[in-house]
Scaffold this active site. Sequence first.
Site: not given
Length: 303
Positions: A142, A209
């Site tokens: 990805y 994150r």
Amino acid sequence: MRIIVTGGAGFIGSWVAGAFIDQGHEVLIIDNLSTGNANNIPKKADFIKGDVRESDFLNSTLSDFKPDVVNHHAAQVDVRKSVESPALDAEINILGTLNLLELSVRHNVNRFVFASTGGAIYGDPQIIPADEGTPPVPISPYGASKYAAEVYIKYYNCLYSLNYVALRYANVYGPRQNPHGEAGVVAIFCDKILSGETCLVFGDGNQTRDYVYVGDVADANLKSLSAPSGSYNLGTGVETSVNGLISELRQSVGKDFSIRHADARPGEVEKISLDAELAKEKLGWSPAVSLQEGIRITWEWFK
């Protein structure tokens, strides 16, 4: 302006399309509805069901609509699926983007805005927060496909002077995020909590994150309509662990909920946050919604 938004029935794309419409732009949404939801499409947007891999369909659509801007959000966005099927990921994210670029030049599109990724392009950088000068070292198909698409976009800029903005998103969350068909731990956890199911944490929960609210991302897309060509990080610069996210959710939910741990997943970044100073300087953009406020809004929407 006349703007095509691919993937405009999806979570982020629908917010972006709505922001364009609110500013008086004319919007046509292209979406194959494989992960998007027709209910997300803004009422004032035109909509055509179709796939970015279908060149003839795209050619006739651009010929009829005559867009000033192509805003490209249609994508394969699941890291796990990209690991399982790299060829399909590349077919959608690279070849689909190439179709749009070629036709944008053919139909005299003025600007190409691309939804890229900051979390997956940089891999596990040595210096955090990562800025745009951080070497791209994607560790998933990805991330590789999104970076490859950016390289092609820059090629079209060099050869054909196609203005472009590539927005490298951190982990986007907020209302409308699909907990079943799209990547997004906030949406997945909200759905599990409401259904009384256990929240699954991959790894020890210390992986980090950078969570950016979808309304802020939509605002950045608006600002991209007049920004200098280039790639820009969109993030808060703040690392939040999965365990820290769970703590924030528990405050919003007002009660405890169960979690369990599973093995870490291949292709997942360990730690990341994004330096968005360049976006602040060139786009006039900075995130306005805190994680605490964003999670509260998201939780209320899921309820």
